[in-house]
Design a protein around this motif. Sequence first.
Motif, PDB file in Angstrom:
ATOM      1  N   ASN A  20      53.104  -8.086  41.539  1.00 52.98           N
ATOM      2  CA  ASN A  20      51.654  -8.334  41.548  1.00 52.98           C
ATOM      3  C   ASN A  20      51.310  -9.562  40.718  1.00 52.98           C
ATOM      4  O   ASN A  20      52.195 -10.191  40.116  1.00 52.98           O
ATOM      5  CB  ASN A  20      50.882  -7.091  41.071  1.00 52.98           C
ATOM      6  CG  ASN A  20      51.193  -6.724  39.629  1.00 52.98           C
ATOM      7  OD1 ASN A  20      51.340  -7.595  38.773  1.00 52.98           O
ATOM      8  ND2 ASN A  20      51.319  -5.437  39.347  1.00 52.98           N
ATOM      9  N   ASN A  21      50.026  -9.913  40.717  1.00 49.34           N
ATOM     10  CA  ASN A  21      49.599 -11.014  39.834  1.00 49.34           C
ATOM     11  C   ASN A  21      48.470 -10.554  38.927  1.00 49.34           C
ATOM     12  O   ASN A  21      47.537 -11.288  38.641  1.00 49.34           O
ATOM     13  CB  ASN A  21      49.236 -12.278  40.637  1.00 49.34           C
ATOM     14  CG  ASN A  21      48.075 -12.053  41.563  1.00 49.34           C
ATOM     15  OD1 ASN A  21      47.565 -10.934  41.652  1.00 49.34           O
ATOM     16  ND2 ASN A  21      47.633 -13.078  42.262  1.00 49.34           N
ATOM     17  N   ASN A  22      48.576  -9.296  38.476  1.00 48.65           N
ATOM     18  CA  ASN A  22      47.612  -8.769  37.498  1.00 48.65           C
ATOM     19  C   ASN A  22      47.664  -9.623  36.229  1.00 48.65           C
ATOM     20  O   ASN A  22      48.654 -10.324  35.996  1.00 48.65           O
ATOM     21  CB  ASN A  22      47.991  -7.335  37.093  1.00 48.65           C
ATOM     22  CG  ASN A  22      47.878  -6.378  38.260  1.00 48.65           C
ATOM     23  OD1 ASN A  22      47.287  -6.710  39.292  1.00 48.65           O
ATOM     24  ND2 ASN A  22      48.464  -5.197  38.110  1.00 48.65           N
ATOM     25  N   ILE A  24      48.610 -10.571  32.664  1.00 46.75           N
ATOM     26  CA  ILE A  24      49.871 -10.182  32.013  1.00 46.75           C
ATOM     27  C   ILE A  24      49.702  -8.996  31.028  1.00 46.75           C
ATOM     28  O   ILE A  24      50.532  -8.079  31.036  1.00 46.75           O
ATOM     29  CB  ILE A  24      50.552 -11.417  31.386  1.00 46.75           C
ATOM     30  CG1 ILE A  24      51.138 -12.239  32.551  1.00 46.75           C
ATOM     31  CG2 ILE A  24      51.647 -11.034  30.386  1.00 46.75           C
ATOM     32  CD1 ILE A  24      51.685 -13.578  32.211  1.00 46.75           C
ATOM     33  N   LEU A  27      50.543  -5.412  31.958  1.00 43.98           N
ATOM     34  CA  LEU A  27      51.916  -4.884  32.007  1.00 43.98           C
ATOM     35  C   LEU A  27      52.113  -3.756  31.005  1.00 43.98           C
ATOM     36  O   LEU A  27      52.946  -2.876  31.198  1.00 43.98           O
ATOM     37  CB  LEU A  27      52.907  -6.012  31.692  1.00 43.98           C
ATOM     38  CG  LEU A  27      53.376  -6.843  32.882  1.00 43.98           C
ATOM     39  CD1 LEU A  27      54.064  -8.106  32.409  1.00 43.98           C
ATOM     40  CD2 LEU A  27      54.347  -6.030  33.752  1.00 43.98           C
ATOM     41  N   GLU A  30      51.400  -0.596  32.761  1.00 47.94           N
ATOM     42  CA  GLU A  30      52.400  -0.356  33.815  1.00 47.94           C
ATOM     43  C   GLU A  30      53.709   0.137  33.192  1.00 47.94           C
ATOM     44  O   GLU A  30      54.349   1.051  33.700  1.00 47.94           O
ATOM     45  CB  GLU A  30      52.630  -1.638  34.619  1.00 47.94           C
ATOM     46  CG  GLU A  30      51.390  -2.079  35.407  1.00 47.94           C
ATOM     47  CD  GLU A  30      51.621  -3.379  36.181  1.00 47.94           C
ATOM     48  OE1 GLU A  30      52.572  -3.441  36.958  1.00 47.94           O
ATOM     49  OE2 GLU A  30      50.846  -4.334  35.989  1.00 47.94           O
ATOM     50  N   ASN A 163      55.589 -10.056  37.744  1.00 41.21           N
ATOM     51  CA  ASN A 163      54.221 -10.554  37.664  1.00 41.21           C
ATOM     52  C   ASN A 163      54.283 -12.062  37.900  1.00 41.21           C
ATOM     53  O   ASN A 163      54.844 -12.805  37.085  1.00 41.21           O
ATOM     54  CB  ASN A 163      53.623 -10.227  36.290  1.00 41.21           C
ATOM     55  CG  ASN A 163      52.162 -10.595  36.220  1.00 41.21           C
ATOM     56  OD1 ASN A 163      51.777 -11.691  36.617  1.00 41.21           O
ATOM     57  ND2 ASN A 163      51.339  -9.677  35.750  1.00 41.21           N
ATOM     58  N   ASN A 165      52.267 -14.343  37.598  1.00 40.07           N
ATOM     59  CA  ASN A 165      51.604 -15.243  36.645  1.00 40.07           C
ATOM     60  C   ASN A 165      52.595 -15.922  35.709  1.00 40.07           C
ATOM     61  O   ASN A 165      52.343 -17.028  35.231  1.00 40.07           O
ATOM     62  CB  ASN A 165      50.560 -14.476  35.819  1.00 40.07           C
ATOM     63  CG  ASN A 165      49.323 -14.215  36.645  1.00 40.07           C
ATOM     64  OD1 ASN A 165      48.847 -15.111  37.354  1.00 40.07           O
ATOM     65  ND2 ASN A 165      48.814 -13.001  36.588  1.00 40.07           N
ATOM     66  N   GLU A 220      54.483 -15.323  45.942  1.00 43.45           N
ATOM     67  CA  GLU A 220      54.501 -13.856  45.982  1.00 43.45           C
ATOM     68  C   GLU A 220      55.107 -13.382  47.308  1.00 43.45           C
ATOM     69  O   GLU A 220      55.941 -12.467  47.335  1.00 43.45           O
ATOM     70  CB  GLU A 220      53.079 -13.322  45.805  1.00 43.45           C
ATOM     71  CG  GLU A 220      53.061 -11.874  45.378  1.00 43.45           C
ATOM     72  CD  GLU A 220      51.663 -11.391  45.004  1.00 43.45           C
ATOM     73  OE1 GLU A 220      50.922 -12.120  44.309  1.00 43.45           O
ATOM     74  OE2 GLU A 220      51.320 -10.269  45.430  1.00 43.45           O
TER      75      GLU A 220
END
Length: 360
Positions: A20-22, A24, A27, A30, A163, A165, A220
């Motif tokens: 994902n690109n939530n 950082i 995390l 998560e 991630n 990002n 992604e």
Amino acid sequence: MINLNVKINASEKNYPIKINNNDIPELYNEVLEITGKNNILAVISQKVFKLYGNFLNLPKERIFILKDGEKEKNFKTYQKILAAALKLKLTRNDFIIAIGGGVCGDIAGFAAATYMRGIHLIQIPTTLLACVDSSVGGKTGIDTGYGKNLIGAFYQPDAVFINTNFLKTLDERQLKTGLGEVVKYAFIEKSCKCDEEFNLINFLSLNSDKILAKDNKTLEYLINICISLKKSVVEKDEKEGGLRKILNFGHTYAHAVEKLTKYKKYTHGEAVVKGMEFAFDMAQKMGIIVESYKYIAEDLIKKYNFKKIPDFDIKKVISVMKTDKKATAENIIFILPVDCAVVKEYKMFDNEILKYFDGN
Ligand code: GLY
């Protein structure tokens, strides 16, 4: 999310690979979902720590900062990680979390595999190479003076968190190092026996501008493709008894280049590109691919403008290739292209290789 389901001996381990690109810092939650209240030792690349800080909110003593570079993937550093785990009195319920590129994932993974005969492991890859390859599939290990990854274990993580990002701060060289492995997937795609078809050669050829500009969505998508291909291979052959050898396309020559240049001059991905060029050259000389496919491959490689590596003395390369763990006493194992996105294993004797390349 992709779930990788690996059969380990008689049992099965099924672990999530979340892409994902939530933001950082998310995390943190998560990771907590997996670790619960158990203890953590985070092994984090120095560069990543400088750029992103302590985003898992861990107390200082639970952070092991790993200096960057392949030369750190050694016995001494491995011992230091184990000492940190022992000092923290980690138990088998606890976790090592690897946060960084391939070196970090390999050495922290090996520490997790061997500490108390195995504790929990989470991989958080922060480079493209680690996202598409090394964090997934359970290969862990360290280097010695005798060669790369000669000491190690197959040890599957409990989860992989990707991630994208993190990729925003990759420099061009690191990006291209990862792209070397991505191009490898393109040339082996059909041999991966994946249910889905991606036509990765075409995708890489049409989207090089976006990929080189690190367009987040494109990267992604690319990571998803590579992991789907790797999942397909690893689920069928966790311990490289057969099919998994195809993931070593370009690597026989690459490991020799890395060793001959003391792991200092070229990155792994750069060496893999050189290894793939060598494999295409050999396949053409052996008459196992049509010339037009070699040109397609060369064009694709050119699009990404990888660092040029000169040819090495073939006799020296052969003597190093014989120390590779894939080699046997009699011959060297090559994965060679035989058709578009199809590769096959070939066992070659020194004199056969010399016949094609002597004079280089
Ligand atoms: N990097 C090759 C493999 O995971 O098998």
